[in-house]
Design an enzyme around this catalytic site. Structure first.
Site, PDB file in Angstrom:
ATOM      1  N   TYR A 126      61.234 -93.122 -24.918  1.00 18.85           N
ATOM      2  CA  TYR A 126      60.346 -93.506 -26.293  1.00 18.85           C
ATOM      3  C   TYR A 126      59.308 -94.134 -25.448  1.00 18.85           C
ATOM      4  CZ  TYR A 126      57.639 -94.320 -30.505  1.00 18.85           C
ATOM      5  OH  TYR A 126      56.685 -94.344 -31.070  1.00 18.85           O
ATOM      6  N   LYS A 140      55.490 -92.219 -25.017  1.00 13.28           N
ATOM      7  CA  LYS A 140      54.144 -92.428 -25.565  1.00 13.28           C
ATOM      8  C   LYS A 140      53.291 -92.927 -24.100  1.00 13.28           C
ATOM      9  CE  LYS A 140      55.138 -91.855 -29.497  1.00 13.28           C
ATOM     10  NZ  LYS A 140      54.717 -90.775 -30.492  1.00 13.28           N
TER      11      LYS A 140
HETATM   12  P1  NAP Z   1      58.741 -91.166 -39.245  1.00  8.51           P
HETATM   13  O1  NAP Z   1      58.939 -91.902 -40.817  1.00  8.51           O
HETATM   14  O2  NAP Z   1      60.330 -91.228 -38.152  1.00  8.51           O
HETATM   15  O3  NAP Z   1      58.217 -89.640 -39.453  1.00  8.51           O
HETATM   16  C1  NAP Z   1      58.435 -88.799 -38.365  1.00  8.51           C
HETATM   17  C2  NAP Z   1      57.669 -87.165 -38.739  1.00  8.51           C
HETATM   18  O4  NAP Z   1      58.273 -86.280 -38.016  1.00  8.51           O
HETATM   19  C3  NAP Z   1      59.820 -86.885 -40.043  1.00  8.51           C
HETATM   20  O5  NAP Z   1      58.871 -87.000 -40.897  1.00  8.51           O
HETATM   21  C4  NAP Z   1      59.803 -85.901 -39.682  1.00  8.51           C
HETATM   22  O6  NAP Z   1      61.027 -85.196 -39.670  1.00  8.51           O
HETATM   23  C5  NAP Z   1      59.438 -85.145 -37.852  1.00  8.51           C
HETATM   24  N1  NAP Z   1      59.949 -84.477 -36.873  1.00  8.51           N
HETATM   25  C6  NAP Z   1      60.905 -85.269 -36.095  1.00  8.51           C
HETATM   26  N2  NAP Z   1      60.909 -84.841 -34.826  1.00  8.51           N
HETATM   27  C7  NAP Z   1      60.585 -82.940 -36.215  1.00  8.51           C
HETATM   28  C8  NAP Z   1      60.910 -82.016 -34.825  1.00  8.51           C
HETATM   29  N3  NAP Z   1      61.467 -81.634 -33.476  1.00  8.51           N
HETATM   30  N4  NAP Z   1      60.165 -81.049 -35.577  1.00  8.51           N
HETATM   31  C9  NAP Z   1      58.995 -81.389 -36.668  1.00  8.51           C
HETATM   32  N5  NAP Z   1      59.251 -82.255 -37.079  1.00  8.51           N
HETATM   33  C10 NAP Z   1      59.447 -83.344 -36.569  1.00  8.51           C
HETATM   34  O7  NAP Z   1      57.918 -91.216 -38.168  1.00  8.51           O
HETATM   35  P2  NAP Z   1      56.435 -92.392 -38.381  1.00  8.51           P
HETATM   36  O8  NAP Z   1      56.673 -93.551 -38.384  1.00  8.51           O
HETATM   37  O9  NAP Z   1      55.728 -92.004 -39.584  1.00  8.51           O
HETATM   38  O10 NAP Z   1      56.035 -91.366 -36.869  1.00  8.51           O
HETATM   39  C11 NAP Z   1      54.782 -90.604 -36.682  1.00  8.51           C
HETATM   40  C12 NAP Z   1      54.628 -90.713 -35.187  1.00  8.51           C
HETATM   41  O11 NAP Z   1      53.513 -92.301 -34.744  1.00  8.51           O
HETATM   42  C13 NAP Z   1      55.520 -90.514 -34.362  1.00  8.51           C
HETATM   43  O12 NAP Z   1      54.881 -90.132 -32.909  1.00  8.51           O
HETATM   44  C14 NAP Z   1      55.766 -91.942 -33.859  1.00  8.51           C
HETATM   45  O13 NAP Z   1      56.737 -92.261 -32.506  1.00  8.51           O
HETATM   46  C15 NAP Z   1      53.942 -92.666 -34.069  1.00  8.51           C
HETATM   47  N6  NAP Z   1      54.682 -94.379 -33.885  1.00  8.51           N
HETATM   48  C16 NAP Z   1      55.003 -95.014 -35.264  1.00  8.51           C
HETATM   49  C17 NAP Z   1      55.047 -96.538 -35.314  1.00  8.51           C
HETATM   50  C18 NAP Z   1      55.081 -96.987 -36.135  1.00  8.51           C
HETATM   51  O14 NAP Z   1      55.436 -98.159 -36.633  1.00  8.51           O
HETATM   52  N7  NAP Z   1      55.761 -96.214 -37.230  1.00  8.51           N
HETATM   53  C19 NAP Z   1      54.471 -96.639 -33.912  1.00  8.51           C
HETATM   54  C20 NAP Z   1      53.866 -96.569 -33.014  1.00  8.51           C
HETATM   55  C21 NAP Z   1      53.565 -94.902 -32.591  1.00  8.51           C
HETATM   56  P3  NAP Z   1      62.339 -85.455 -40.665  1.00  8.51           P
HETATM   57  O15 NAP Z   1      62.041 -85.938 -41.796  1.00  8.51           O
HETATM   58  O16 NAP Z   1      62.725 -84.282 -40.927  1.00  8.51           O
HETATM   59  O17 NAP Z   1      62.525 -86.056 -40.073  1.00  8.51           O
END
Ligand code: NAP
Length: 253
Positions: free
Chosen positions: A154, A158
């Protein structure tokens, strides 16, 4: 309606978490929004809620790491909503493990969704942006780009998003297209809830412990990221490009 009412935005991973909130925010800003996600039912419902609130939206199911599905989905967005000139590359997964236990599959899956997925989506969407002479690309990086135990896949993805963003900014700037990365810290979503579960803590305790390490003394919410995304895709943000903005409640190197 705001300045952006005629523009079309694509948000990937819009089924839940940050992506769902960004999609809602861009719809409120006046964009027609295409919500893309693996979970087609989730994004259909999200799009219906936006339409019920007076906005314009569609939900499209796809795997962002599959070139054919990406091209089909982006063409459908252009046909149904108009040329997409805003792209939020947000879809993401984690497959955490210490290096010595990490499988090839864990590595490929994470790099495939974040990096290949963003590449495929951006390659498909840039054609509409360059034709229109206007575009905004926002890529989701993370504080993990700076290194994080148990996340060698990851962190690499990133950090890769940051180089990807800067190169997009250089290549596409002359077409009126900006590219920036948002690097969130701890945001309360299913992703961080899953991390809490993995380390055997209940989510509330996990969030409280995280907040104590954050200068503003709270964890982030998806709205914090949506607010920044809304700014970066606005008309007025056209001179900001190739930047990585940490949204982490405090400074990062
Ligand atoms: P999340 O709640 O896990 O949501 C991720 C979404 O991406 C889900 O709806 C998932 O679909 C979808 N997804 C996964 N694989 C996919 C694919 N191959 N094609 C299309 N859609 C796909 O994550 P989040 O926390 O909102 O994170 C969103 C972004 O922010 C990510 O890039 C993450 O790395 C980044 N981020 C998050 C955090 C944090 O603390 N939460 C911090 C830094 C960066 P499904 O529901 O079907 O699985």
């Amino acid at each position: 309606m705001t300045e952006s009412h005629s523009r079309v935005a694509i948000v990937t991973g819009a089924g839940r978490g940050i992506g769902a909130t960004v999609a809602k925010r861009l719809a409120a800003d006046g964009f027609a929004v295409a919500l893309l996600d693996l979970n087609e039912d989730g994004v259909r419902q999200g799009a219906e809620a936006i339409v019920a609130g007076g906005g314009k939206a569609i939900g499209v199911g796809l795997d962002v790491s599959d070139a054919e599905q990406v091209d089909t989905a982006v063409t459908r967005v252009a046909d149904e909503l108009g040329p997409p000139t805003v792209l939020i590359n947000n879809a993401g997964i984690t497959r955490d493990n210490l290096l010595f236990k990490m499988t090839e599959q864990d590595w490929d899956s994470v790099l495939g969704v974040h990096l290949k997925g963003s590449f495929l989506m951006t390659r498909a969407a840039q054609k509409y942006m360059t034709e229109q002479g206007w575009g905004r690309i926002v890529n989701l990086s993370s504080v993990s780009a700076l290194g994080n135990r148990g996340q060698v896949n990851y962190s690499a993805a990133k950090a890769g998003m940051q180089g990807f963003t800067k190169t997009l900014a250089i290549e596409l700037g002359k077409f009126g297209v900006t590219a920036n990365a948002i690097a969130p810290g701890f945001i309360a979503t299913d992703m961080t809830a899953a991390t809490a579960e993995r380390v055997g803590m209940d989510f509330e305790t996990f969030k409280k412990a995280a907040a104590e390490q954050i200068p503003v003394r709270r964890v982030g919410e998806p709205e914090d990221i949506a607010h920044l995304a809304s700014f970066l895709v606005s008309e007025g943000a056209g001179f900001i490009s190739g930047q990585v903005i940490y949204a982490a409640g405090g400074p990062r190197d």
